[in-house]
Scaffold this motif. Structure first.
Motif, PDB file in Angstrom:
ATOM      1  N   ALA A 164       0.837  -1.213   0.000  1.00  0.00           N
ATOM      2  CA  ALA A 164       0.000   0.000   0.000  1.00  0.00           C
ATOM      3  C   ALA A 164       0.865   1.253   0.000  1.00  0.00           C
ATOM      4  O   ALA A 164       0.534   2.257  -0.646  1.00  0.00           O
ATOM      5  N   MET A 165       1.994   1.217   0.736  1.00  0.00           N
ATOM      6  CA  MET A 165       2.920   2.345   0.718  1.00  0.00           C
ATOM      7  C   MET A 165       3.515   2.540  -0.676  1.00  0.00           C
ATOM      8  O   MET A 165       3.635   3.675  -1.167  1.00  0.00           O
ATOM      9  N   VAL A 166       3.883   1.436  -1.307  1.00  0.00           N
ATOM     10  CA  VAL A 166       4.457   1.504  -2.658  1.00  0.00           C
ATOM     11  C   VAL A 166       3.447   2.109  -3.628  1.00  0.00           C
ATOM     12  O   VAL A 166       3.807   2.923  -4.501  1.00  0.00           O
ATOM     13  N   ALA A 167       2.180   1.754  -3.486  1.00  0.00           N
ATOM     14  CA  ALA A 167       1.146   2.306  -4.363  1.00  0.00           C
ATOM     15  C   ALA A 167       1.055   3.825  -4.218  1.00  0.00           C
ATOM     16  O   ALA A 167       0.914   4.549  -5.217  1.00  0.00           O
ATOM     17  N   GLN A 168       1.145   4.330  -2.992  1.00  0.00           N
ATOM     18  CA  GLN A 168       1.125   5.778  -2.777  1.00  0.00           C
ATOM     19  C   GLN A 168       2.375   6.437  -3.345  1.00  0.00           C
ATOM     20  O   GLN A 168       2.320   7.543  -3.887  1.00  0.00           O
ATOM     21  N   TRP A 169       3.519   5.760  -3.212  1.00  0.00           N
ATOM     22  CA  TRP A 169       4.765   6.286  -3.793  1.00  0.00           C
ATOM     23  C   TRP A 169       4.657   6.357  -5.314  1.00  0.00           C
ATOM     24  O   TRP A 169       5.061   7.357  -5.930  1.00  0.00           O
ATOM     25  N   GLN A 170       4.112   5.337  -5.916  1.00  0.00           N
ATOM     26  CA  GLN A 170       3.936   5.339  -7.372  1.00  0.00           C
ATOM     27  C   GLN A 170       2.931   6.384  -7.812  1.00  0.00           C
ATOM     28  O   GLN A 170       2.965   6.827  -8.968  1.00  0.00           O
ATOM     29  N   ALA A 171       2.051   6.799  -6.894  1.00  0.00           N
ATOM     30  CA  ALA A 171       1.085   7.856  -7.213  1.00  0.00           C
ATOM     31  C   ALA A 171       1.696   9.250  -7.123  1.00  0.00           C
ATOM     32  O   ALA A 171       1.023  10.234  -7.455  1.00  0.00           O
TER      33      ALA A 171
END
Length: 324
Positions: free
Chosen positions: A115-122
């Motif tokens: 979930a953290m990675v998804a926010q970083w990719q956003a």
């Protein structure tokens, strides 16, 4: 014939930094959950264990994991330097474009990393985990944590999010800025807020420690709280000034009262030893508090000017061929 070109340095997409101190009981539980999470991440990854002077079999277990899994790297500090310095060492060796910092006790769930990675990719450069509930922690610890975070938020020169720890994901640019900071009294969650960049939070419920004993005792937690307050606020210094002004006001009021009693209430016992003792103890307390506050800041200046390294390393594995 041209000589063969050197092998390219390993450049992972993700680095997971995990400080360890006497965690032999937790490693067998932590590693399988990390494996499952790494399998969900697209791109090469590395796990950097930082052994902070453990006295049990933690380092031996990490060596075994390194033999089984080449993604495991580790640093072994020459002695126990403390949690914040261990994390700092891991950040300085991390090579990933996204660097995740988490504790080993599984109170920081590895399953939150995707979930953290998804926010970083956003597009967010800092993604930190915010605790919505502390399971199986006694009321005193919850109360102290609640009060401290809100006090720090009011007093600090920068806005430090409440109910957050070191569990976070940081972009490579943020890590480079943190690594360029030479200060020794490190409060990483405050430094993380100070650097700026786009930041967001992910709420989670903090589970109890999976195994082993609690490493952050009340004394260590109090020391970390003082570090955070002194590092990011000058208000304690102003407090010494306010106490001085208050003591002067009280002394003036007492002088007026003593004058009044001596002239209009000549037999009052308050004009004798009791009034003098109260004044002496009050002024002495103000002076000691002020000296203590000044001592905290002067002590940090002394640590900075000595110029000693933040830590010393006894063993390094997984970074062969890297210039440091």
């Amino acid at each position: 014939m041209l000589p063969p070109s050197p092998a390219p340095l390993f450049s992972p997409q993700y680095s997971i930094v995990i400080p360890l101190y006497n965690e032999e009981a937790i490693l067998p539980l932590l590693y399988p959950r990390l494996q499952a999470v790494l399998a969900q991440l697209a791109g090469p990854s590395e796990v950097i264990f930082v052994n902070d002077g453990s006295r049990d079999r933690t380092l031996a277990l990490v060596r075994q994991l390194r033999e089984q899994d080449p993604r495991i790297c580790y640093l072994s500090l020459a002695r126990n330097f403390g949690h914040q310095i261990a994390v700092t060492a891991g950040l300085q060796y991390a090579r990933g474009q996204a660097v995740i910092v988490m504790d080993a006790d599984l109170q920081d769930p590895p399953e939150l990393i995707p979930a953290m990675v998804a926010q970083w990719q956003a597009g967010f450069e800092v993604v930190y985990a915010r605790r919505t509930q502390r399971r199986q922690e006694d009321w005193f610890k919850r109360l102290m944590a609640y009060g401290f975070y809100r006090l720090l938020r009011q007093l600090a020169d920068v806005e430090i999010p409440a109910d957050t720890g070191d569990f976070c994901l940081m972009d490579r640019r943020v890590v480079q800025v943190l690594n360029a900071m030479p200060e020794r009294g490190r409060y990483l969650r405050g430094l993380r807020a100070w650097v700026g960049f786009r930041q967001t939070s992910i709420p989670f419920q903090r589970d109890p420690r999976a195994a082993g004993s609690v490493k952050y005792t009340f004394r260590k937690s109090l020391a970390l709280a003082i570090d955070g307050l002194v590092s990011f606020s000058r208000l304690p210094l102003r407090l010494a000034t306010y106490l001085g002004l208050l003591s002067a006001l009280v002394a003036l009021i007492m002088a007026i009262l003593v004058f009044y009693w001596r002239w209009f209430v000549p037999n009052s016992p308050l004009t004798g030893f009791a009034a003098i003792a109260i004044a002496v103890f009050f002024l002495g307390a103000v002076q000691l508090v002020s000296i203590g506050i000044l001592g905290e800041y002067v002590g940090r200046i002394y640590d900075e000017v000595k110029g000693r390294p933040l830590y010393t390393l006894a063993e390094v594995a997984g970074f062969e061929g890297e210039a440091r």
